[in-house]
Design a protein around this motif. Structure first.
Motif, PDB file in Angstrom:
ATOM      1  N   GLY A 107       0.810  -1.215   0.000  1.00  0.00           N
ATOM      2  CA  GLY A 107       0.000   0.000   0.000  1.00  0.00           C
ATOM      3  C   GLY A 107       0.840   1.260   0.000  1.00  0.00           C
ATOM      4  O   GLY A 107       0.544   2.222  -0.730  1.00  0.00           O
ATOM      5  N   VAL A 111       0.903   4.109  -2.937  1.00  0.00           N
ATOM      6  CA  VAL A 111       0.599   5.509  -2.630  1.00  0.00           C
ATOM      7  C   VAL A 111       1.714   6.426  -3.125  1.00  0.00           C
ATOM      8  O   VAL A 111       1.453   7.490  -3.710  1.00  0.00           O
ATOM      9  CB  VAL A 111       0.387   5.689  -1.110  1.00  0.00           C
ATOM     10  CG1 VAL A 111       0.356   7.185  -0.755  1.00  0.00           C
ATOM     11  CG2 VAL A 111      -0.904   5.031  -0.674  1.00  0.00           C
ATOM     12  N   VAL A 115       1.131   9.371  -5.808  1.00  0.00           N
ATOM     13  CA  VAL A 115       1.412  10.759  -5.425  1.00  0.00           C
ATOM     14  C   VAL A 115       2.406  11.377  -6.401  1.00  0.00           C
ATOM     15  O   VAL A 115       2.251  12.523  -6.844  1.00  0.00           O
ATOM     16  CB  VAL A 115       1.938  10.833  -3.987  1.00  0.00           C
ATOM     17  CG1 VAL A 115       2.503  12.225  -3.695  1.00  0.00           C
ATOM     18  CG2 VAL A 115       0.842  10.497  -2.993  1.00  0.00           C
TER      19      VAL A 115
END
Length: 259
Positions: A107, A111, A115
């Motif tokens: 995860g 992310v 981003v």
């Protein structure tokens, strides 16, 4: 670097302007006296260019507009953010940690990748928006003298040597060497950052004067706040000062990090 026009010899009884060139260290328009500017551009301050001469110069120099590159779709720009060796490694790591059942690590990696892509996408979007804003700053119409008659033409049809007439509230349609000025002040914040309107004159200034000190010039995209002026176009399109800014905004240099 100064953009300017060299006059060529008369051909077939009619003078024409040679190809626009960029040179270093030569006399700039703001440093030339009015008579020398008009002579170099082969134009009469009262009669302006003839229709035939304007058409010939338009064919030679092109339209007075900034080039428009083909824009990519938002989806394509977002997908391109993942086209990077480091991103490929991170995606592979995410798949490997998922295979091992390390879902927290998976995860976190996902992310980070997302981003990074979002930041890159937003930055590119801002650059495109800035370039589009510069294009919108250009004038749509211009009041010119051609064949001894005042007329309103599409600003894209202006050419070096055109005599333009501007008054309070008008946006300058191209880079103009002022030949007559009456109480003229110009808002130049878009180019110089100067918050107060700048007084303009038809008198030549020092050839080495910086952009903000060239009182004898009115630049494309700036706005007359007061007064009236008559000037001769010396640069159009990409050759203008705002065109150079647009070129710099559109040119993105990619830097490879040590990692």
């Amino acid at each position: 670097r100064e953009h300017y026009i060299n006059a060529s010899d008369d051909q077939e009884g009619g003078g024409r302007v040679a190809e626009a060139v960029t040179q270093v260290g030569d006399q700039a328009w703001h440093g030339l006296e009015r008579g020398a500017v008009l002579e170099a551009l082969r134009v009469d301050a009262r009669a302006g260019l003839s229709a035939d001469e304007a058409s010939a110069r338009l064919e030679q120099y092109g339209r007075n507009r900034l080039p428009e590159e083909q824009r990519e779709s938002a989806f394509r720009r977002f997908i391109k953010q993942f086209h990077n060796v480091l991103i490929y490694i991170l995606i592979a790591a995410a798949l490997f940690t998922a295979f091992l059942g390390e879902w927290i690590d998976t995860g976190v990696i996902i992310v980070v990748v997302l981003v990074n892509a979002i930041i890159g996408f937003v930055q590119e979007g801002k650059a495109e928006a800035a370039l589009e804003e510069i294009r919108r700053m250009l004038s749509l119409e211009a009041s010119v003298v051609r064949g001894g008659r005042r007329q309103t033409v599409d600003a894209e049809l202006l050419v070096p040597g055109d005599v333009v007439l501007l008054e309070s509230g008008d946006r300058v349609p191209a880079d103009v060497r002022i030949i007559e000025a009456r109480n003229v002040r110009v808002e130049e914040a878009a180019l110089t950052g100067e918050s107060e309107p700048v007084a303009k004159t038809a008198d030549a200034v020092d050839a080495d004067a910086l952009l903000g000190d060239r009182r004898s010039m009115a630049y494309s995209s700036t706005v007359l706040t007061t007064g009236q002026l008559r000037g001769v176009v010396v640069a159009t399109g990409e050759a203008t000062e705002i065109g150079r800014i647009g070129e710099m905004v559109s040119r993105v240099e990619k830097i490879t990090t040590p990692l």
